[in-house]
Design a protein around this motif. Structure first.
Motif, PDB file in Angstrom:
ATOM      1  N   ASN A  93       0.831  -1.212   0.000  1.00  0.00           N
ATOM      2  CA  ASN A  93       0.000   0.000   0.000  1.00  0.00           C
ATOM      3  C   ASN A  93       0.861   1.257   0.000  1.00  0.00           C
ATOM      4  N   ARG A  94       1.881   1.222   0.833  1.00  0.00           N
ATOM      5  CA  ARG A  94       2.773   2.379   0.937  1.00  0.00           C
ATOM      6  C   ARG A  94       3.470   2.638  -0.411  1.00  0.00           C
ATOM      7  N   LEU A  95       3.917   1.533  -1.015  1.00  0.00           N
ATOM      8  CA  LEU A  95       4.612   1.653  -2.296  1.00  0.00           C
ATOM      9  C   LEU A  95       3.670   2.235  -3.356  1.00  0.00           C
ATOM     10  N   ASN A  96       2.462   1.697  -3.427  1.00  0.00           N
ATOM     11  CA  ASN A  96       1.510   2.189  -4.429  1.00  0.00           C
ATOM     12  C   ASN A  96       1.163   3.653  -4.203  1.00  0.00           C
ATOM     13  N   SER A  97       1.170   4.092  -2.930  1.00  0.00           N
ATOM     14  CA  SER A  97       0.835   5.493  -2.647  1.00  0.00           C
ATOM     15  C   SER A  97       1.930   6.446  -3.178  1.00  0.00           C
ATOM     16  N   LEU A  98       3.117   5.899  -3.460  1.00  0.00           N
ATOM     17  CA  LEU A  98       4.214   6.747  -3.957  1.00  0.00           C
ATOM     18  C   LEU A  98       4.197   6.916  -5.480  1.00  0.00           C
ATOM     19  N   LYS A  99       3.357   6.130  -6.141  1.00  0.00           N
ATOM     20  CA  LYS A  99       3.362   6.131  -7.609  1.00  0.00           C
ATOM     21  C   LYS A  99       3.109   7.532  -8.202  1.00  0.00           C
ATOM     22  N   PRO A 100       2.073   8.257  -7.735  1.00  0.00           N
ATOM     23  CA  PRO A 100       1.841   9.594  -8.322  1.00  0.00           C
ATOM     24  C   PRO A 100       3.042  10.530  -8.168  1.00  0.00           C
ATOM     25  N   LEU A 101       3.720  10.405  -7.016  1.00  0.00           N
ATOM     26  CA  LEU A 101       4.902  11.241  -6.778  1.00  0.00           C
ATOM     27  C   LEU A 101       5.984  10.965  -7.817  1.00  0.00           C
ATOM     28  N   LYS A 102       6.195   9.682  -8.073  1.00  0.00           N
ATOM     29  CA  LYS A 102       7.215   9.293  -9.052  1.00  0.00           C
ATOM     30  C   LYS A 102       6.817   9.771 -10.451  1.00  0.00           C
ATOM     31  N   LEU A 103       5.537   9.629 -10.766  1.00  0.00           N
ATOM     32  CA  LEU A 103       5.098  10.034 -12.101  1.00  0.00           C
ATOM     33  C   LEU A 103       5.279  11.536 -12.302  1.00  0.00           C
ATOM     34  N   SER A 104       5.090  12.314 -11.244  1.00  0.00           N
ATOM     35  CA  SER A 104       5.233  13.766 -11.418  1.00  0.00           C
ATOM     36  C   SER A 104       6.695  14.210 -11.361  1.00  0.00           C
ATOM     37  N   CYS A 148      12.732  -7.788   2.971  1.00  0.00           N
ATOM     38  CA  CYS A 148      12.364  -9.174   2.648  1.00  0.00           C
ATOM     39  C   CYS A 148      11.373  -9.317   1.503  1.00  0.00           C
ATOM     40  N   MET A 149      10.809  -8.211   0.991  1.00  0.00           N
ATOM     41  CA  MET A 149       9.998  -8.338  -0.225  1.00  0.00           C
ATOM     42  C   MET A 149      10.876  -8.697  -1.412  1.00  0.00           C
ATOM     43  N   VAL A 150      12.170  -8.406  -1.282  1.00  0.00           N
ATOM     44  CA  VAL A 150      13.070  -8.563  -2.425  1.00  0.00           C
ATOM     45  C   VAL A 150      14.041  -9.718  -2.217  1.00  0.00           C
ATOM     46  N   GLY A 151      13.612 -10.919  -2.521  1.00  0.00           N
ATOM     47  CA  GLY A 151      14.544 -12.049  -2.557  1.00  0.00           C
ATOM     48  C   GLY A 151      15.146 -12.135  -3.952  1.00  0.00           C
ATOM     49  N   LYS A 152      16.047 -13.092  -4.158  1.00  0.00           N
ATOM     50  CA  LYS A 152      16.691 -13.240  -5.482  1.00  0.00           C
ATOM     51  C   LYS A 152      15.643 -13.438  -6.577  1.00  0.00           C
ATOM     52  N   LYS A 153      14.684 -14.332  -6.302  1.00  0.00           N
ATOM     53  CA  LYS A 153      13.681 -14.656  -7.305  1.00  0.00           C
ATOM     54  C   LYS A 153      12.736 -13.467  -7.527  1.00  0.00           C
ATOM     55  N   GLU A 154      12.333 -12.830  -6.427  1.00  0.00           N
ATOM     56  CA  GLU A 154      11.380 -11.723  -6.524  1.00  0.00           C
ATOM     57  C   GLU A 154      11.983 -10.537  -7.277  1.00  0.00           C
ATOM     58  N   ALA A 155      13.315 -10.367  -7.150  1.00  0.00           N
ATOM     59  CA  ALA A 155      13.966  -9.240  -7.833  1.00  0.00           C
ATOM     60  C   ALA A 155      13.729  -9.320  -9.344  1.00  0.00           C
ATOM     61  N   GLU A 156      13.434 -10.543  -9.831  1.00  0.00           N
ATOM     62  CA  GLU A 156      13.185 -10.695 -11.276  1.00  0.00           C
ATOM     63  C   GLU A 156      11.752 -10.316 -11.652  1.00  0.00           C
ATOM     64  N   THR A 157      10.803 -10.540 -10.729  1.00  0.00           N
ATOM     65  CA  THR A 157       9.395 -10.320 -11.082  1.00  0.00           C
ATOM     66  C   THR A 157       8.839  -8.987 -10.573  1.00  0.00           C
ATOM     67  N   LEU A 158       9.423  -8.448  -9.514  1.00  0.00           N
ATOM     68  CA  LEU A 158       8.877  -7.209  -8.939  1.00  0.00           C
ATOM     69  C   LEU A 158       8.864  -6.025  -9.914  1.00  0.00           C
ATOM     70  N   PRO A 159       9.880  -5.885 -10.792  1.00  0.00           N
ATOM     71  CA  PRO A 159       9.859  -4.743 -11.710  1.00  0.00           C
ATOM     72  C   PRO A 159       8.610  -4.711 -12.593  1.00  0.00           C
ATOM     73  N   ASP A 160       8.052  -5.887 -12.915  1.00  0.00           N
ATOM     74  CA  ASP A 160       6.815  -5.904 -13.714  1.00  0.00           C
ATOM     75  C   ASP A 160       5.647  -5.380 -12.901  1.00  0.00           C
ATOM     76  N   GLU A 161       5.651  -5.757 -11.616  1.00  0.00           N
ATOM     77  CA  GLU A 161       4.536  -5.354 -10.761  1.00  0.00           C
ATOM     78  C   GLU A 161       4.627  -3.877 -10.370  1.00  0.00           C
ATOM     79  N   PHE A 162       5.855  -3.403 -10.169  1.00  0.00           N
ATOM     80  CA  PHE A 162       6.047  -2.004  -9.735  1.00  0.00           C
ATOM     81  C   PHE A 162       7.025  -1.302 -10.682  1.00  0.00           C
ATOM     82  N   PRO A 163       6.573  -0.988 -11.907  1.00  0.00           N
ATOM     83  CA  PRO A 163       7.508  -0.409 -12.886  1.00  0.00           C
ATOM     84  C   PRO A 163       8.009   0.985 -12.488  1.00  0.00           C
ATOM     85  N   PHE A 164       7.335   1.619 -11.553  1.00  0.00           N
ATOM     86  CA  PHE A 164       7.772   2.972 -11.154  1.00  0.00           C
ATOM     87  C   PHE A 164       8.876   2.938 -10.093  1.00  0.00           C
TER      88      PHE A 164
END
Ligand code: SF4
Length: 442
Positions: free
Chosen positions: A60-71, A83-99
């Motif tokens: 939720n916190r991450l998604n709330s930052l999206k408008p800031l990044k876009l501007s 811990c959201m970023v393990g080796k495997k997750e580092a490959e898939t997270l960029p698709d989920e959070f491109p900002f």
């Protein structure tokens, strides 16, 4: 270019330590901290996924930052760590959070520093050459207590735990690096050091001639420190040498974090914890024989898949019998990729809650009874901070209990070891008055 940073942290003490390390590194680049994310040029979220709730908060916190990044585009760097970023997750997270600009695995702050230096070019100050000359970040110059990670990751792979998949197998930091960091912290006024590891008592498994007991004894020799703690221990690795060190070293607090998680052997086996109820009881007995006044805290999971009422009652009775000091009760929730997540999460939410409340009530009654012994006694408190709201100082006794000290608010007490006569005790804290030096200590 990048002048201000903001770090948001959730989760365990390891994350707190990682955030502090990162803050120190960022300040060596010339950045200063700001309290509001909206004012920062670099925003870092340090995340926890040990249960669903902190993970949801981080998302939720991450998604709330999206408008800031876009501007703000390239003028703002958003980094996700923890811990959201393990080796495997580092490959898939960029698709989920491109900002998000940068994903960094836990305990690797230098990767973000390198990334910023590459982006910021000459506009950023050079990093101090000797990074082990660790400096407390601004705003924490007066810190009394500090965490120092000594093992990173975990190799135990308990059936329910996501940590090994995110933090990797355990490895011990070199003793000389740890001691250098501890000396640097003590030189900056820190009085209490807590050595951290997911299984702290596995420290040194791959090092010749070092183990946790030896490291703790070495840390106790560092000038300026008043107290040393360590957490979290695993019952399968707690040995007599370690317990003896706690009994013998005056600066080593009589305090153990020793999760038992379940009091039933079938459930313990399902959890792959690696010890039995009987072995856990033996360890607690040994601690109490050698360190009679020890504070022993524990963690318990209720509602593990297939845990029956009778098996839960084994857990209840174990806590009742051992009368441990604090128990953190967690309701089981399946985490991705873990072994237990392949099983049906078959204990209904209301039943988990009922078991949690039962244990919580037991913890509270044990704590009320145990803390009830303190009024009328004088204890040693390491004062950590002043509380404007209550006009009292806040600190802890060696066993870890929280004490609020009534004293002249103008007195510069933070960082001092003081004698306090306890006048009131509740289950979770005590109140006392400052005594003259020389009074008897319990
Ligand atoms: S010991 Fe078990 S619960 Fe603790 S971090 Fe390792 S895998 Fe997770």
């Amino acid at each position: 270019m990048y002048k201000k940073y903001h770090i948001w942290t959730i989760g365990c003490q390891m994350n707190v330590a990682d955030s502090r390390q990162l803050a120190s590194r960022l300040e060596s680049l010339g950045l200063t901290e700001v309290a509001k994310a909206g004012e920062a040029d670099v925003i870092v979220l340090n995340t926890c996924v040990v249960r669903q709730q902190p993970e949801d908060k981080a998302r939720n916190r991450l998604n709330s930052l999206k408008p800031l990044k876009l501007s703000r585009g390239d003028n703002l760097v958003i980094a996700l760590m923890g811990c959201m970023v393990g080796k495997k997750e580092a490959e898939t997270l960029p698709d989920e959070f491109p900002f998000v600009d940068f994903f960094l695995e836990p305990s690797k702050p230098d990767l973000l520093v390198d990334f910023l230096r590459a982006k910021g070019g000459d506009a950023l100050l050079p990093v101090a050459e000797d990074l082990e000359d660790y400096r407390l970040p601004d705003g924490e110059e007066n810190a009394v207590c500090a965490f120092v990670p000594i093992t990173l990751g975990c190799s135990h792979v308990c059936s329910y735990c996501v940590i090994p998949y995110r933090r990797g197998p355990d490895r011990s930091r070199a003793p000389e690096v740890i001691l250098k960091e501890v000396r640097a912290l003590a030189a900056q006024g820190v009085k209490e050091i807590t050595l951290l590891g997911q299984i702290v008592d596995r420290y040194g498994m791959e090092l010749e001639e070092w183990n946790l007991a030896k490291l703790l004894r070495a840390v106790c020799q560092v000038d300026g420190l008043a107290r040393v703690r360590f957490m979290t221990s695993h019952p399968a690795y707690m040995d007599e040498e370690l317990i003896t060190a706690v009994a013998e070293e005056p600066k080593l607090c009589p305090y153990f974090e020793l999760p038992f998680q379940a009091g039933n052997n079938r459930v313990l086996q399902e959890m792959r914890r690696g010890y039995t109820r009987e072995e856990y009881i033996r360890i607690v007995k040994s601690i109490r024989e050698k360190v009679p006044d020890a504070g022993i805290n524990t963690d318990i999971i209720v509602g593990y898949p297939t845990e029956s009422e009778e098996e839960f009652m084994d857990t209840y009775r174990l806590l009742e019998e051992l009368r441990l000091d604090v128990a953190h009760i967690a309701k089981y929730s399946p985490r991705p990729r873990t072994l237990s997540s392949q099983q049906e999460d078959d204990i209904p939410g209301e039943e988990k809650e009922r078991r949690r409340v039962m244990l919580d009530q037991l913890v509270e009654s044990i704590l009320s009874e145990k803390n009830g012994r303190y009024p009328g006694r004088t204890v040693e408190v390491l004062v950590e901070s002043f509380q404007e709201k209550t006009g009292r100082w806040r600190g802890r006794i060696p066993q870890g209990n929280l004490v609020f000290v009534e004293a002249d608010g103008a007195m510069p007490l933070a960082g001092e070891l003081v004698q306090v006569a306890i006048t009131w005790a509740g289950p979770y804290s005590m109140i006392g008055t400052l005594q003259e030096k020389g009074d008897e200590t319990v």
